[in-house]
Scaffold this motif. Structure first.
Motif, PDB file in Angstrom:
ATOM      1  N   ASP A  14       0.830  -1.207   0.000  1.00 15.65           N
ATOM      2  CA  ASP A  14       0.000   0.000   0.000  1.00 15.65           C
ATOM      3  C   ASP A  14       0.865   1.258   0.000  1.00 15.65           C
ATOM      4  O   ASP A  14       0.412   2.340   0.334  1.00 15.65           O
ATOM      5  N   GLY A  15       2.116   1.090  -0.412  1.00 18.59           N
ATOM      6  CA  GLY A  15       3.029   2.219  -0.478  1.00 18.59           C
ATOM      7  C   GLY A  15       3.087   2.806  -1.868  1.00 18.59           C
ATOM      8  O   GLY A  15       2.130   2.701  -2.645  1.00 18.59           O
ATOM      9  N   PRO A  16       4.230   3.402  -2.227  1.00 18.62           N
ATOM     10  CA  PRO A  16       4.374   4.022  -3.547  1.00 18.62           C
ATOM     11  C   PRO A  16       4.106   3.025  -4.669  1.00 18.62           C
ATOM     12  O   PRO A  16       4.607   1.899  -4.646  1.00 18.62           O
ATOM     13  N   ALA A  17       3.312   3.427  -5.637  1.00 21.50           N
ATOM     14  CA  ALA A  17       2.970   2.547  -6.756  1.00 21.50           C
ATOM     15  C   ALA A  17       4.228   2.144  -7.524  1.00 21.50           C
ATOM     16  O   ALA A  17       5.121   2.958  -7.754  1.00 21.50           O
ATOM     17  N   GLY A  18       4.281   0.875  -7.900  1.00 20.61           N
ATOM     18  CA  GLY A  18       5.393   0.403  -8.719  1.00 20.61           C
ATOM     19  C   GLY A  18       6.641   0.013  -7.953  1.00 20.61           C
ATOM     20  O   GLY A  18       7.642  -0.336  -8.560  1.00 20.61           O
ATOM     21  N   ARG A  19       6.594   0.035  -6.645  1.00 19.20           N
ATOM     22  CA  ARG A  19       7.760  -0.356  -5.841  1.00 19.20           C
ATOM     23  C   ARG A  19       7.564  -1.797  -5.379  1.00 19.20           C
ATOM     24  O   ARG A  19       6.630  -2.088  -4.631  1.00 19.20           O
ATOM     25  N   ARG A  20       8.476  -2.683  -5.818  1.00 19.32           N
ATOM     26  CA  ARG A  20       8.269  -4.112  -5.590  1.00 19.32           C
ATOM     27  C   ARG A  20       9.605  -4.836  -5.418  1.00 19.32           C
ATOM     28  O   ARG A  20      10.523  -4.670  -6.208  1.00 19.32           O
ATOM     29  N   TRP A  21       9.680  -5.666  -4.380  1.00 21.83           N
ATOM     30  CA  TRP A  21      10.814  -6.542  -4.174  1.00 21.83           C
ATOM     31  C   TRP A  21      10.572  -7.842  -4.937  1.00 21.83           C
ATOM     32  O   TRP A  21       9.460  -8.369  -4.937  1.00 21.83           O
ATOM     33  N   ILE A  22      11.621  -8.374  -5.566  1.00 23.41           N
ATOM     34  CA  ILE A  22      11.512  -9.578  -6.383  1.00 23.41           C
ATOM     35  C   ILE A  22      12.513 -10.600  -5.853  1.00 23.41           C
ATOM     36  O   ILE A  22      13.722 -10.333  -5.808  1.00 23.41           O
ATOM     37  N   ILE A  23      12.005 -11.781  -5.457  1.00 21.24           N
ATOM     38  CA  ILE A  23      12.820 -12.770  -4.744  1.00 21.24           C
ATOM     39  C   ILE A  23      12.878 -14.096  -5.498  1.00 21.24           C
ATOM     40  O   ILE A  23      11.847 -14.649  -5.889  1.00 21.24           O
ATOM     41  N   ASP A  24      14.080 -14.613  -5.674  1.00 23.93           N
ATOM     42  CA  ASP A  24      14.270 -16.015  -6.041  1.00 23.93           C
ATOM     43  C   ASP A  24      15.019 -16.640  -4.874  1.00 23.93           C
ATOM     44  O   ASP A  24      16.230 -16.448  -4.724  1.00 23.93           O
ATOM     45  N   PRO A  25      14.314 -17.376  -4.008  1.00 21.47           N
ATOM     46  CA  PRO A  25      14.941 -17.831  -2.761  1.00 21.47           C
ATOM     47  C   PRO A  25      16.101 -18.790  -2.971  1.00 21.47           C
ATOM     48  O   PRO A  25      17.118 -18.709  -2.273  1.00 21.47           O
ATOM     49  N   ILE A  26      15.946 -19.723  -3.916  1.00 19.17           N
ATOM     50  CA  ILE A  26      17.051 -20.599  -4.302  1.00 19.17           C
ATOM     51  C   ILE A  26      17.030 -20.694  -5.819  1.00 19.17           C
ATOM     52  O   ILE A  26      16.195 -21.391  -6.396  1.00 19.17           O
TER      53      ILE A  26
END
Length: 259
Positions: free
Chosen positions: A75-87
């Motif tokens: 619900d923060g700034p639009a378009g801000r996203r963390w992208i994770i590949d755990p392994i």
């Protein structure tokens, strides 16, 4: 307040610690097949959960996209996203091969602005911020030390250039035109990172999703190299990807593979 890069590094180190515990006990690690035929384990899920916990506590308003848990809206700034590949490289992980990674990228308005790639079983970590250059370091006692700026290598033609292909046993038809003009090199770390530090001229990842490419694409770009998908789109997405020491070599490789 810690920066986004510092947060990404801390989250990667937390995830790496969880992954290493499972890596040390592979005989007891159950494996499953996803619908697409790829392997998933309890380690993948535990690492992603640990990373999400760190990111969520520090940046609760940010969206998060992970390979195992999908996307959670923020619900923060639009378009801000963390992208994770755990392994990244679960097949390597379950085989006891130390070349698997933990990958974390931060996307803002469709652009990757920070990326961290860790090889936990090798004790190495790589990172970049948009406009801030690319670096590698060692992990000692859960801390990043000995950071060193990295840069792509000099010029050479496609014929005979140093190329790495990942996965090594997939996408043979795609890379056949490259193999016809240059012999693929063995790789001890992800080939994209070898391009970034000047040890390879070209790397091809024959398949993947945005979480496979978000961090490494930025690291290569910030090291002075060039990245795109097979279509030439510089934004990481699904499909195959090409990393090169310069745009001309990447374009030449794409032309050869897509002819």
């Amino acid at each position: 307040m810690e920066t986004d890069l510092q947060l990404a590094q801390r989250a990667a180190l937390v995830g790496a610690a969880v992954a290493l515990k499972h890596f040390a006990a592979l005989a007891d690690l159950p494996q499953e097949l996803k619908a697409d035929g790829s392997i998933v384990t309890a380690a993948d899920r535990a690492v992603e959960a640990a990373i999400r916990e760190v990111l969520g506590a520090a940046r609760p308003a940010d969206a998060v996209l992970g390979e195992e848990q999908g996307e959670s809206a923020g619900d923060g700034p639009a378009g801000r996203r963390w992208i994770i590949d755990p392994i990244d490289g679960t097949r390597l992980f379950v085989a006891g091969d130390d070349r698997w990674l933990v990958l974390i990228g931060l996307e803002e308005a469709g652009e990757i602005v920070a990326g961290v790639a860790a090889h936990p079983a090798q004790g190495s970590i790589w990172w970049a911020t948009r406009g801030g250059g690319a670096f590698e370091g060692r992990v000692v006692g859960g801390r990043v030390v000995a950071d060193t700026s990295i840069r792509v290598g000099g010029s050479s033609s496609l014929a005979g250039c140093r190329v790495g292909i990942v996965p090594e046993d997939w996408g043979r038809d795609l890379v056949a035109p490259l193999v016809a003009v240059t012999a693929p090199q063995p790789w001890g770390i992800h080939p994209a990172l070898m391009v970034a530090r000047g040890e390879l001229d070209l790397a091809v990842q024959t398949g993947g999703q945005i979480w496979d490419f978000a961090a490494t694409s930025l690291i290569v770009n910030e090291a002075g190299g060039s990245y795109s998908g097979l279509s030439g789109d510089p934004r990481p997405g699904s499909g195959a990807s090409v990393y090169a020491r310069d745009p001309a070599l990447r374009t030449e490789a794409l032309r050869l593979m897509t002819a």
